[in-house]
Design a protein around this motif. Structure first.
Motif, PDB file in Angstrom:
ATOM      1  N   ALA A 154       0.831  -1.209   0.000  1.00  0.00           N
ATOM      2  CA  ALA A 154       0.000   0.000   0.000  1.00  0.00           C
ATOM      3  C   ALA A 154       0.863   1.257   0.000  1.00  0.00           C
ATOM      4  O   ALA A 154       2.055   1.223   0.305  1.00  0.00           O
ATOM      5  N   ASP A 155       0.239   2.381  -0.324  1.00  0.00           N
ATOM      6  CA  ASP A 155       0.955   3.662  -0.293  1.00  0.00           C
ATOM      7  C   ASP A 155       1.279   4.075   1.137  1.00  0.00           C
ATOM      8  O   ASP A 155       2.362   4.598   1.410  1.00  0.00           O
ATOM      9  N   LYS A 156       0.329   3.839   2.049  1.00  0.00           N
ATOM     10  CA  LYS A 156       0.543   4.181   3.448  1.00  0.00           C
ATOM     11  C   LYS A 156      -0.140   3.158   4.341  1.00  0.00           C
ATOM     12  O   LYS A 156      -1.081   2.478   3.925  1.00  0.00           O
ATOM     13  N   ILE A 157       0.358   3.078   5.585  1.00  0.00           N
ATOM     14  CA  ILE A 157      -0.219   2.189   6.585  1.00  0.00           C
ATOM     15  C   ILE A 157      -0.514   3.004   7.840  1.00  0.00           C
ATOM     16  O   ILE A 157       0.369   3.724   8.335  1.00  0.00           O
ATOM     17  N   TYR A 158      -1.729   2.886   8.344  1.00  0.00           N
ATOM     18  CA  TYR A 158      -2.109   3.516   9.605  1.00  0.00           C
ATOM     19  C   TYR A 158      -2.572   2.431  10.564  1.00  0.00           C
ATOM     20  O   TYR A 158      -3.061   1.375  10.150  1.00  0.00           O
ATOM     21  N   ALA A 159      -2.404   2.685  11.854  1.00  0.00           N
ATOM     22  CA  ALA A 159      -2.782   1.709  12.866  1.00  0.00           C
ATOM     23  C   ALA A 159      -3.175   2.416  14.151  1.00  0.00           C
ATOM     24  O   ALA A 159      -2.851   3.602  14.347  1.00  0.00           O
ATOM     25  N   ASP A 160      -3.858   1.701  15.012  1.00  0.00           N
ATOM     26  CA  ASP A 160      -4.103   2.215  16.361  1.00  0.00           C
ATOM     27  C   ASP A 160      -2.820   2.075  17.177  1.00  0.00           C
ATOM     28  O   ASP A 160      -1.966   1.227  16.869  1.00  0.00           O
ATOM     29  N   LYS A 161      -2.697   2.876  18.211  1.00  0.00           N
ATOM     30  CA  LYS A 161      -1.476   2.813  19.019  1.00  0.00           C
ATOM     31  C   LYS A 161      -1.261   1.448  19.658  1.00  0.00           C
ATOM     32  O   LYS A 161      -0.130   1.071  19.982  1.00  0.00           O
ATOM     33  N   ALA A 162      -2.347   0.675  19.849  1.00  0.00           N
ATOM     34  CA  ALA A 162      -2.234  -0.647  20.472  1.00  0.00           C
ATOM     35  C   ALA A 162      -2.376  -1.789  19.478  1.00  0.00           C
ATOM     36  O   ALA A 162      -2.403  -2.956  19.872  1.00  0.00           O
ATOM     37  N   SER A 163      -2.469  -1.484  18.177  1.00  0.00           N
ATOM     38  CA  SER A 163      -2.533  -2.542  17.163  1.00  0.00           C
ATOM     39  C   SER A 163      -1.239  -3.350  17.167  1.00  0.00           C
ATOM     40  O   SER A 163      -0.173  -2.832  17.481  1.00  0.00           O
ATOM     41  N   VAL A 164      -1.346  -4.618  16.808  1.00  0.00           N
ATOM     42  CA  VAL A 164      -0.170  -5.498  16.709  1.00  0.00           C
ATOM     43  C   VAL A 164       0.244  -5.577  15.245  1.00  0.00           C
ATOM     44  O   VAL A 164      -0.558  -5.932  14.374  1.00  0.00           O
ATOM     45  N   ILE A 165       1.498  -5.253  14.962  1.00  0.00           N
ATOM     46  CA  ILE A 165       1.991  -5.259  13.586  1.00  0.00           C
ATOM     47  C   ILE A 165       3.357  -5.943  13.531  1.00  0.00           C
ATOM     48  O   ILE A 165       3.973  -6.236  14.558  1.00  0.00           O
ATOM     49  N   GLY A 166       3.826  -6.146  12.297  1.00  0.00           N
ATOM     50  CA  GLY A 166       5.177  -6.682  12.113  1.00  0.00           C
ATOM     51  C   GLY A 166       5.204  -8.183  11.936  1.00  0.00           C
ATOM     52  O   GLY A 166       4.519  -8.727  11.084  1.00  0.00           O
ATOM     53  N   SER A 167       6.010  -8.849  12.757  1.00  0.00           N
ATOM     54  CA  SER A 167       6.237 -10.292  12.652  1.00  0.00           C
ATOM     55  C   SER A 167       6.761 -10.643  11.265  1.00  0.00           C
ATOM     56  O   SER A 167       6.251 -11.546  10.597  1.00  0.00           O
ATOM     57  N   ILE A 168       7.793  -9.927  10.841  1.00  0.00           N
ATOM     58  CA  ILE A 168       8.373 -10.149   9.515  1.00  0.00           C
ATOM     59  C   ILE A 168       9.345 -11.325   9.626  1.00  0.00           C
ATOM     60  O   ILE A 168      10.555 -11.155   9.790  1.00  0.00           O
ATOM     61  N   GLY A 169       8.790 -12.482   9.576  1.00  0.00           N
ATOM     62  CA  GLY A 169       9.575 -13.703   9.730  1.00  0.00           C
ATOM     63  C   GLY A 169       8.808 -14.886   9.176  1.00  0.00           C
ATOM     64  O   GLY A 169       7.676 -14.752   8.723  1.00  0.00           O
ATOM     65  N   VAL A 170       9.423 -16.042   9.210  1.00  0.00           N
ATOM     66  CA  VAL A 170       8.822 -17.259   8.647  1.00  0.00           C
ATOM     67  C   VAL A 170       8.977 -18.389   9.650  1.00  0.00           C
ATOM     68  O   VAL A 170      10.008 -18.479  10.335  1.00  0.00           O
ATOM     69  N   ARG A 223      13.668 -14.105   2.806  1.00  0.00           N
ATOM     70  CA  ARG A 223      14.316 -13.107   1.954  1.00  0.00           C
ATOM     71  C   ARG A 223      13.294 -12.439   1.028  1.00  0.00           C
ATOM     72  O   ARG A 223      13.345 -11.222   0.795  1.00  0.00           O
ATOM     73  N   GLN A 224      12.379 -13.240   0.493  1.00  0.00           N
ATOM     74  CA  GLN A 224      11.332 -12.683  -0.357  1.00  0.00           C
ATOM     75  C   GLN A 224      10.459 -11.702   0.434  1.00  0.00           C
ATOM     76  O   GLN A 224      10.105 -10.617  -0.062  1.00  0.00           O
ATOM     77  N   PHE A 225      10.114 -12.088   1.635  1.00  0.00           N
ATOM     78  CA  PHE A 225       9.288 -11.259   2.514  1.00  0.00           C
ATOM     79  C   PHE A 225       9.998  -9.933   2.807  1.00  0.00           C
ATOM     80  O   PHE A 225       9.435  -8.841   2.631  1.00  0.00           O
ATOM     81  N   VAL A 226      11.252 -10.016   3.223  1.00  0.00           N
ATOM     82  CA  VAL A 226      12.023  -8.812   3.559  1.00  0.00           C
ATOM     83  C   VAL A 226      12.169  -7.905   2.342  1.00  0.00           C
ATOM     84  O   VAL A 226      12.011  -6.677   2.430  1.00  0.00           O
ATOM     85  N   ALA A 227      12.434  -8.497   1.182  1.00  0.00           N
ATOM     86  CA  ALA A 227      12.589  -7.702  -0.036  1.00  0.00           C
ATOM     87  C   ALA A 227      11.296  -6.974  -0.381  1.00  0.00           C
ATOM     88  O   ALA A 227      11.324  -5.808  -0.807  1.00  0.00           O
TER      89      ALA A 227
END
Length: 313
Positions: A154-170, A223-227
């Motif tokens: 997406a062009d931008k990402i917005y979230a609530d201050k307590a939303s859970v994000i990330g987990s860039i892993g496999v 690696r695909q995810f990170v890229a």
């Protein structure tokens, strides 16, 4: 009844017959009433199912400026057609000619790397075709792993201050039952054609070659995810060694790391960012039969599959 009346028996029979007819009419009336009541309840239930999931589409095709809303909910996999629904919803929003922007309302813990990658590629393809229509992700409870993979397009990402994000892993999990089999005196008799055909078999001892192949596979997917995240977020990402470790973050932490562009919700993004407060839901809906099946638990088998399946994201 005066028994001296010679017609008393006939009159008694007439009264009894009349009372029986009245009772039959009452019974029919009550049956009709209950039938109508059940039909009304069924109609209300169907109407509620449609209205609760279809959303407000009153602005479609009427030239009214609005924000297009598309939901991204639940575990991402082939069973729920996430990529296909996102594409169809976005295409419908572009066709409307009056959507000022598209907001993807994200609430998913992740799922299949394949479906996530497909959705990511499709969002980027559609953005190139329609560069003047911004695509924004608004996170509710959680947008982690495969969900964040998609959001990075997406062009931008917005979230609530307590939303859970990330987990860039496999991750790739499984079970090993060889110890239990030895205690029970169970012998595994497995025959394969191909040295690696039984890779991951939980009833066979660990094989160093198979573990190395498995490690190579999940490293390549990572690696695909990170890229994809680096391509989508660009210079907004901060140089933090834990960014791609698989760790999860809260929304306000994500802003500092460049994983999130700001704090907000679907409505605040529509109102303050896109300047089109009216929301029109373009999320493709399942047919009525599928909806009934899901609500009454026929999809229990899908839940059991998810419980025991190997998860990569």
């Amino acid at each position: 009844m005066n028994q001296q009346d010679p017609n008393w028996e006939r009159r008694l029979v007439e009264k009894l017959a009349s009372a029986a007819l009245v009772e039959q009419r009452r019974t029919r009336q009550w049956k009709t009433f209950f039938r109508l009541m059940w039909l009304t309840l069924a109609a209300l239930a169907v109407a509620a199912m449609w209205s609760s999931s279809d959303g407000d589409k009153s602005g479609i095709g009427l030239g009214s400026a609005h924000t297009a809303l598309i939901d991204l909910n639940g575990v991402i996999g082939g069973e729920n057609d996430v990529a296909d629904k996102l594409v169809k919803g976005m295409e419908a929003a572009y066709r409307s000619g009056s959507a000022r922007g598209i907001v993807i309302r994200a609430n998913s813990p992740g799922g299949s790397p394949v479906v996530s990658g497909m959705a990511y590629d499709e969002i980027r393809r559609l953005k190139k075709q329609h560069p003047t229509i911004p695509v924004i992700v608004a996170v509710e409870e959680v947008c982690a792993s495969g969900c964040y993979y998609i959001a990075a397009a997406a062009d931008k990402i917005y979230a609530d201050k307590a939303s859970v994000i990330g987990s860039i892993g496999v991750l790739s999990g499984g079970f090993g039952f060889t110890g239990a089999m030895e205690k029970l005196g169970v012998e595994r008799r497995l025959m394969t054609a191909g040295a690696d055909k039984a890779m991951g078999d939980p009833f066979s001892p660990e094989n160093p070659r198979h573990e190395a192949i498995r490690r190579s596979l999940i490293d390549d997917i990572h690696r695909q995810f990170v890229a994809a995240v680096k391509l989508g977020r660009g210079t907004r990402l901060k140089n933090d060694p834990e960014l791609f470790s698989g760790r999860i973050w809260l929304g306000d932490q994500g802003v500092a790391l460049g994983l999130v562009d700001g704090l907000g919700s679907v409505r605040s993004v529509a109102r303050d960012v896109l300047k089109a407060e009216k929301l029109v839901d373009y999320t493709p809906q399942d047919d009525l039969t599928s909806r009934f099946a899901r609500r009454f638990g026929v999809s229990l088998s899908d839940g059991l599959r998810e419980l025991f399946a190997t998860r990569l994201l």
